[in-house]
Design a protein around this motif. Structure first.
Motif, PDB file in Angstrom:
ATOM      1  N   SER A  25      -5.740   2.243   2.453  1.00 54.07           N
ATOM      2  CA  SER A  25      -6.753   1.366   3.045  1.00 54.07           C
ATOM      3  C   SER A  25      -7.126   1.794   4.457  1.00 54.07           C
ATOM      4  N   HIS A  28      -6.834  -1.444  -6.673  1.00 57.14           N
ATOM      5  CA  HIS A  28      -6.275  -1.678  -5.333  1.00 57.14           C
ATOM      6  C   HIS A  28      -7.391  -1.710  -4.290  1.00 57.14           C
ATOM      7  N   HIS A  73      -8.427  -4.881  -1.872  1.00 57.06           N
ATOM      8  CA  HIS A  73      -8.479  -4.732  -0.418  1.00 57.06           C
ATOM      9  C   HIS A  73      -9.877  -5.051   0.103  1.00 57.06           C
ATOM     10  N   GLY A 113      -8.596  -8.162   1.326  1.00 57.46           N
ATOM     11  CA  GLY A 113      -7.558  -7.585   2.179  1.00 57.46           C
ATOM     12  C   GLY A 113      -6.167  -7.680   1.591  1.00 57.46           C
ATOM     13  N   GLY A 134      -3.029  -6.351  -0.839  1.00 55.86           N
ATOM     14  CA  GLY A 134      -2.410  -5.164  -1.414  1.00 55.86           C
ATOM     15  C   GLY A 134      -1.354  -5.549  -2.432  1.00 55.86           C
TER      16      GLY A 134
END
Length: 124
Positions: A44, A72, A76, A80, A82
């Motif tokens: 990220s 993923h 994110h 945001g 994970g």
């Protein structure tokens, strides 16, 4: 591989994922489990996806690893979030739908959509 990313983005995410850098790596080691080699990883901070180059000879597994990392990215990008928790499980179920890939359970989320045989990653 960017063409595959673009097709998966259009089909599974409605084209909503931001462009990323996709890298083929000889080794991707887990940060959480020392010594564990991964098939792919979402970064990220660098807004990139790394895929283990051992998968180049295994297209189905390569696409599965890319799709996993794109989930993923979606988690994110949207919230945001994970990891492989409830948000990932829900997002993976939605992403897999257009491909007729069943969504994961909390117990199978880390290997969704296709478990990568560990011996495959050890061969390279």
């Amino acid at each position: 591989m960017s063409d595959t990313y673009d097709r998966l983005n259009a089909l599974c995410f409605g084209g909503r994922l931001r462009p990323v850098v996709i890298r083929l790596e000889p080794w991707i080691l887990s940060i959480d489990t020392p010594g564990l080699r991964l098939a792919g990883a979402w970064d990220s901070d660098g807004w990139s996806i790394a895929i283990d180059r051992a998968l180049l000879d295994h297209p189905r597994l390569l696409v599965g690893a890319l799709l996993h990392e794109m989930v993923h990215q979606a988690c994110h990008q949207a919230a945001g979030v994970g990891g492989h928790g409830p948000f990932f499980v829900a997002a993976a179920a939605l992403a897999g739908g257009p491909l007729d890939i069943p969504g994961p359970t909390p117990a199978t989320a880390s290997t969704w959509p296709y478990p990568i045989p560990r011996q495959l990653l050890k061969e390279i």
